[in-house]
Design a protein around this motif. Structure first.
Motif, PDB file in Angstrom:
ATOM      1  N   ARG A 106       7.673   2.840  -5.353  1.00 44.08           N
ATOM      2  CA  ARG A 106       6.338   2.930  -4.774  1.00 44.08           C
ATOM      3  C   ARG A 106       5.475   3.924  -5.564  1.00 44.08           C
ATOM      4  N   TYR A 109       4.255   2.088  -8.749  1.00 44.16           N
ATOM      5  CA  TYR A 109       3.110   1.220  -8.469  1.00 44.16           C
ATOM      6  C   TYR A 109       1.840   2.048  -8.269  1.00 44.16           C
ATOM      7  N   PHE A 141      -1.681  -1.983  -6.327  1.00 43.57           N
ATOM      8  CA  PHE A 141      -1.741  -1.340  -5.012  1.00 43.57           C
ATOM      9  C   PHE A 141      -1.334  -2.268  -3.872  1.00 43.57           C
ATOM     10  N   LEU A 142      -1.664  -3.554  -3.971  1.00 43.17           N
ATOM     11  CA  LEU A 142      -1.403  -4.479  -2.870  1.00 43.17           C
ATOM     12  C   LEU A 142       0.084  -4.607  -2.531  1.00 43.17           C
ATOM     13  N   PRO A 143       0.982  -4.675  -3.535  1.00 45.73           N
ATOM     14  CA  PRO A 143       2.409  -4.784  -3.184  1.00 45.73           C
ATOM     15  C   PRO A 143       2.944  -3.612  -2.378  1.00 45.73           C
ATOM     16  N   LEU A 144       2.245  -2.478  -2.373  1.00 47.24           N
ATOM     17  CA  LEU A 144       2.703  -1.324  -1.613  1.00 47.24           C
ATOM     18  C   LEU A 144       2.719  -1.594  -0.111  1.00 47.24           C
ATOM     19  N   ARG A 145       2.068  -2.662   0.294  1.00 44.50           N
ATOM     20  CA  ARG A 145       2.080  -3.032   1.712  1.00 44.50           C
ATOM     21  C   ARG A 145       3.384  -3.724   2.097  1.00 44.50           C
ATOM     22  N   LEU A 146       4.170  -4.117   1.092  1.00 44.22           N
ATOM     23  CA  LEU A 146       5.459  -4.742   1.386  1.00 44.22           C
ATOM     24  C   LEU A 146       6.412  -3.706   1.960  1.00 44.22           C
ATOM     25  N   SER A 147       7.184  -4.100   2.928  1.00 48.65           N
ATOM     26  CA  SER A 147       8.105  -3.159   3.576  1.00 48.65           C
ATOM     27  C   SER A 147       9.426  -3.040   2.828  1.00 48.65           C
TER      28      SER A 147
END
Length: 231
Positions: A106, A109, A141-147
């Motif tokens: 994280r 990213y 930044f968007l993939p950081l919303r993946l858990s």
């Protein structure tokens, strides 16, 4: 499956991701943002080498077709010319390496996205370039919303492979440019033919991709030995 400690995939997983990356780079629409990514790293490498060699960068321009330009003054032209395609291949290798740090994925990213935002502030000028750079920032930044961190690791590996594959394909375009491009510039500066520089960039990109495969191979061999010892 990827090694849980190193994030390095097994042989079959690596080959699958390489094939997936190759497929994505060839898709008419889905692959376009990743061409922007390779172009971004290409022009960023020109910019960094300009600054390192004592020059000044005015701005960077990116275009919707995946092309780009770095506007600069001063520095060492030969090193600046070499840096574009060479740097793109090395950046791809760096993305792959960052994906071998699962605990800090994280952070990786976030740092990459922040770097793109920094380029927007420092060297982004025209609306199209700003828009494309913003898309690249969102890409990180968007993939950081993946858990699940495993998806982040795999996604960064695939991005790294796509950048390397684009860095491998891009120099071949220079063969049909009729005396334009980085290879032509270097040919004028060094008296070495364009084909020399094109082959050099191709070998470098292949070398970086091979080093990634060697890391996979070493981990796979170690895993096989460990399993064999347990048996």
């Amino acid at each position: 499956m990827p090694d849980p400690l190193t994030g390095i995939p097994g042989r079959s997983r690596f080959l699958f991701e390489l094939l997936l990356a190759l497929t994505l780079t060839r898709l008419p629409w889905l692959g376009i943002p990743f061409k922007w990514l390779e172009s971004f790293f290409h022009e960023l490498s020109h910019a960094f080498m300009t600054v390192i060699s004592g020059g000044e960068v005015s701005h960077i321009s990116l275009f919707a077709n995946g092309a780009g330009l770095c506007f600069s003054e001063g520095g060492m032209p030969v090193l600046i010319g070499i840096a574009g395609y060479a740097g793109a291949a090395l950046w791809g290798g760096l993305l792959f390496s960052l994906a071998t740090w699962p605990r800090g994925i994280r952070t990786s990213y976030a740092l990459l996205g922040t770097m793109v935002l920094g380029v927007i502030v420092a060297w982004g000028r025209d609306l199209l370039t700003l828009s494309l750079l913003l898309c690249l920032a969102i890409l990180f930044f968007l993939p950081l919303r993946l858990s699940q961190a495993s998806w982040l690791v795999s996604g960064l590996r695939i991005m790294g492979l796509m950048v390397m594959l684009n860095a491998l394909a891009s120099p071949t375009v220079l063969l049909g440019m009729g005396g334009r491009g980085d290879a032509a510039l270097l040919a004028e500066l060094t008296w070495l033919p364009e084909i020399f520089w094109i082959v050099l960039w191709l070998l470098l990109a292949l070398g970086v991709l091979y080093l990634c495969w060697r890391r996979v191979e070493r981990i796979s061999l170690a895993r096989d030995q460990l399993i064999g010892n347990k048996v």
